[in-house]
Scaffold this active site. Structure first.
Site, PDB file in Angstrom:
ATOM      1  N   LYS A   3      32.092  31.157  33.043  1.00  8.01           N
ATOM      2  CA  LYS A   3      33.479  31.026  33.487  1.00  8.01           C
ATOM      3  C   LYS A   3      34.134  32.400  33.582  1.00  8.01           C
ATOM      4  O   LYS A   3      33.578  33.402  33.143  1.00  8.01           O
ATOM      5  CB  LYS A   3      34.262  30.139  32.506  1.00  8.01           C
ATOM      6  CG  LYS A   3      34.270  30.618  31.066  1.00  8.01           C
ATOM      7  CD  LYS A   3      34.835  29.545  30.143  1.00  8.01           C
ATOM      8  CE  LYS A   3      34.760  29.964  28.689  1.00  8.01           C
ATOM      9  NZ  LYS A   3      35.773  30.954  28.323  1.00  8.01           N
ATOM     10  N   TYR A 224      52.073  60.163  34.055  1.00  8.24           N
ATOM     11  CA  TYR A 224      53.368  59.489  34.039  1.00  8.24           C
ATOM     12  C   TYR A 224      53.997  59.541  32.648  1.00  8.24           C
ATOM     13  O   TYR A 224      53.328  59.362  31.629  1.00  8.24           O
ATOM     14  CB  TYR A 224      53.201  58.026  34.445  1.00  8.24           C
ATOM     15  CG  TYR A 224      53.025  57.802  35.928  1.00  8.24           C
ATOM     16  CD1 TYR A 224      54.024  58.166  36.831  1.00  8.24           C
ATOM     17  CD2 TYR A 224      51.875  57.211  36.419  1.00  8.24           C
ATOM     18  CE1 TYR A 224      53.862  57.944  38.192  1.00  8.24           C
ATOM     19  CE2 TYR A 224      51.708  56.984  37.776  1.00  8.24           C
ATOM     20  CZ  TYR A 224      52.706  57.352  38.659  1.00  8.24           C
ATOM     21  OH  TYR A 224      52.557  57.139  40.007  1.00  8.24           O
TER      22      TYR A 224
END
Length: 332
Positions: A3, A224
């Protein structure tokens, strides 16, 4: 368990490589099961969360998918829906995780309903899920094991309890089916135990390369928010990976990477500054001979994903399943 895009490794590619090697493959949704069938995978498929709508029962039956029942609504759908052929049913019991599953006191009645349903064939499999298996000493483990054994007493069909952590921590209760997930991909499911100590090898090596090398002065900001300020004159590498690829923005100055120099020697370096969408910076002081094009291993070979995850308060599950589609996958 394949999954969640096979834990980030590629649902179809992993399914094709495991086809015929596993007794069954577990998926979370009908869409995942259909994608595997369309990719040619013939191994039996189990819908581990069951069906989400009555119409999905019809499709699951048509394709021969095995279905987990964990809620009364699903039993109602089964009784009201005409199926093209019978299905193989699994019943999930909530032994203490509090997520999916019937209450233990309702298990006998649910098993009886499914056993007597004309839409169900073969023995019904009983399963549950351990909430704290990654911490083997947690008292809830033994409580859940006892509840499961009490419910399973007298049940003639197959049983399943262990996930990856349970396989290693509680081999005495592996029952008829085990459901390896994280361990299948070579990462440790146990807190404080390395993959290597458990005999596991990583399937994924997530790597990139340097696209720039700079010399920055002492006091120069980097990235940043100017979170990183160069403590001295230093080399900095810019690598072509960021959170747009699945490399977390939460990486810190304690997050390791392995940088290869021109001779192929790998040196452990650390992230410097905030990760951008498409790039991230590395403190190259431990590896000053790195150049543009130098390979950078983010996790995998010689750098366990669980170690990288621990440096940024993530889990190996987060990192592996977070790898994005624009990353190029190469199977060797």
């Amino acid at each position: 368990m394949v999954k969640a895009n096979a834990y980030g490794h590629g649902l179809r590619a992993v399914g094709q490589r495991l086809d015929g090697l596993a007794d069954a493959l577990g998926v979370a949704s009908l869409d995942e099961a259909l994608a595997l069938r369309q990719a040619g995978v013939q191994t039996p498929l189990l819908l581990i969360e069951g069906v989400f709508h009555p119409e999905e029962l019809t499709i699951a039956a048509a394709y021969g998918f095995r279905v987990v029942f964990h809620h009364a609504s699903q039993l109602k759908w089964l009784a009201q829906t005409f199926l093209p052929k019978p299905i193989e049913a699994w019943v999930k019991i909530d032994t203490g995780m509090g997520r999916l599953g019937f209450a233990p006191e309702d298990a006998a009645q649910v098993l009886k309903i499914l056993a007597e349903s004309p839409s169900v064939e073969g023995p019904v499999t009983l399963l549950s899920h351990l909430a704290c298996a990654d911490e083997p000493e947690h008292p809830l483990n033994q409580q859940q094991i006892k509840v499961f054994e009490d419910v399973a007493r007298g049940h003639q069909g197959p049983k399943s309890l262990c996930n990856s952590a349970g396989v290693f921590a509680f081999p005495e209760v592996q029952q008829d089916w085990v459901r390896p997930g994280l361990a299948l991909y070579g990462a440790s499911p146990l807190n404080g135990r390395s993959a290597a100590a458990l005999g596991l090898k990583p399937v994924m090596c997530f790597h990139t390369q340097l696209i720039a090398v700079k010399k920055l002065k002492q006091g120069a900001p980097l990235g940043y928010g100017a979170r990183f300020i160069c403590p001295e004159d230093m080399p900095v590498g810019i690598m072509a990976v960021g959170y747009g690829d699945g490399y977390p923005r939460q990486a810190t100055e304690q997050t390791p990477v392995l940088v290869e120099n021109m001779e192929g020697k790998r040196t452990r370096c650390l992230i410097a500054g905030r990760v951008s969408m498409d790039m991230a910076a590395i403190d190259l002081r431990p590896c000053p001979t790195a150049t543009v094009g130098s390979r950078v291993i983010l996790w995998g070979e010689a750098l366990p994903v669980e170690e990288v995850a621990a440096s940024m308060t993530h889990s190996a599950y987060d990192l592996l399943t977070g790898v994005q589609n624009r990353v190029r996958f190469e199977w060797v």
